[in-house]
Design an enzyme around this catalytic site. Structure first.
Site, PDB file in Angstrom:
ATOM      1  CE  LYS A  39      -1.386  -3.539   4.164  1.00 28.91           C
ATOM      2  NZ  LYS A  39      -2.355  -3.842   3.975  1.00 28.91           N
ATOM      3  NE  ARG A 134      -5.953 -10.025   6.637  1.00 29.76           N
ATOM      4  CZ  ARG A 134      -5.313  -9.121   6.096  1.00 29.76           C
ATOM      5  NH1 ARG A 134      -4.375  -9.258   6.390  1.00 29.76           N
ATOM      6  NH2 ARG A 134      -6.038  -8.105   5.947  1.00 29.76           N
TER       7      ARG A 134
END
Ligand SMILES: *Cc1c(COP(=O)(O)O)cnc(C)c1O
Length: 364
Positions: A39, A134
């Site tokens: 990514k 997260r």
């Protein structure tokens, strides 16, 4: 000459291959499989193929389109989706990801329904939050119940393993003690479902430091590494770990010079705000030679995220499409049409790889 060329990312595939090979070998020696994460380079398929060639066991991204591209480009190792799935994308998750990280039971039910529909079994890695705050279940009891529910009630979902993420939001360091929380949790899940898990995924690049130190807790058998493959200076900068076996020049950003001139260093006139409504502080260093380069924050994010390769060049400012360089102390002859190169931090690489006007040039 003459055809339009904005900023260019020079990608050294040989350097990437060396970094992947080193990382894969170290991981494999420690009984750990490697998910190579693409990514940070916007899913660049030549990089994905290089990561496969270097010995990675999975190709991973947070964006499904990048996994699809990798498969289309001929990557054969299984794909892993890193961002826990949106309920709105379950159709594509089942199609494009051989494995996905998950943290919500409603999403898992939707994935199960979709996998039934597509006649497939979908592999998931259930995420446990161990402090980075997260994604992931927080309460351990709830996490174990969710795993048990998937195992018993969702016939098209295979709980391949569990995983965690640290060092992303909460900047939590993956110490041996911290990661043991995950392996302890894995044992409890295994107890509840009555079988071994195949994957216990202990984090991202930051967790590779445990492999380098040789103190990865027993049981962790997978890592998902992106930044460390492309920008291994991370290990030295953030973890004081020199890794001379790895190459720092995988990705370099270059921009064309527009203008070279002697100018004052302190703006002339009444000072208000800059292009971003900030009030910068300027230091008057007298008249100095500067160069203006064709590329700016639209291409790489923030100016402190890129570092000039040339000694004697310093970056003194940037607007959306221009970068201003002090070249007074540079011995190289710079003039319009010439190029200047920069190392990129992760944010700059991520931004540049996704920017429309930035092209990529591959060096084998
Ligand atoms: C981005 C990401 C990774 C890879 O992180 P790096 O720091 O680039 O190694 C691993 N896991 C998850 C869940 C991610 O989102």
């Amino acid at each position: 000459m003459g055809s339009s060329r904005g900023p260019v990312i020079e990608i050294r595939l040989g350097s990437l291959l060396q970094n992947v090979s080193f990382t894969a070998e170290k991981c494999h020696q420690a009984g750990i499989s490697l998910a190579g994460v693409v990514k940070g380079m916007a899913g660049d398929t030549r990089c994905a193929l290089t990561i496969e060639k270097g010995g990675a066991d999975y190709i991973a991204s947070s964006r499904l389109c990048e996994l699809r591209d990798a498969k289309q480009a001929g990557v054969r190792i299984p794909t892993m989706s890193l961002r826990v799935s949106m309920i709105s994308e379950v159709t594509d998750v089942v199609k494009d990801a051989d494995y996905s990280l998950e943290s919500d039971l409603e999403v898992l039910k939707a994935l199960n329904a979709e996998a039934v529909k597509q006649g497939l079994t979908h592999n998931v890695i259930l995420m446990k939050d161990i402090g980075d705050l997260r994604e992931g279940w927080w309460e351990e009891d709830e996490f174990i119940s969710a795993a048990l529910y998937c195992e018993r009630e969702l016939p098209a979902i295979h709980v391949a393993g569990i995983g965690t993420n640290v060092g992303c939001y909460g900047s939590v360091v993956p110490t041996c003690e911290k990661l043991k929380e995950l392996t302890d949790c894995a044992e409890k899940v295994e107890g509840a479902i009555g079988r071994k898990l195949e994957i216990i995924s202990g984090g991202a690049s930051s967790s590779f430091v445990r492999v380098l130190d040789g103190d990865m807790p027993e049981g962790i058998n997978n890592l998902r590494i992106g930044e460390g493959l492309f920008l291994p200076m991370l290990y030295e900068n953030a973890y004081a770990h020199k890794v001379p076996q790895m190459k720092q020049d995988v990705a370099v950003l270059s921009m064309e010079i527009l203008e070279v001139r002697d100018k004052p260093t302190y703006p002339v006139g009444e000072l208000g705000v800059d292009a971003f409504s900030h009030k910068p502080v300027y230091v008057d260093r007298g008249i100095r030679k500067r160069a203006l380069a064709a590329g700016g924050r639209a291409d790489y994010g923030f100016p402190d995220e890129i570092i000039p390769l040339d000694e004697g060049i310093s970056l003194i400012g940037a607007s959306s499409d221009h970068t201003i360089l002090d070249i007074e102390d540079c011995t190289r002859d710079l003039k319009p049409g010439g190029r200047v190169s920069f190392y990129m931090n992760y944010l700059a690489m991520l931004t540049a790889a996704g920017a429309r006007d930035v092209s990529r040039e591959y060096i084998e």
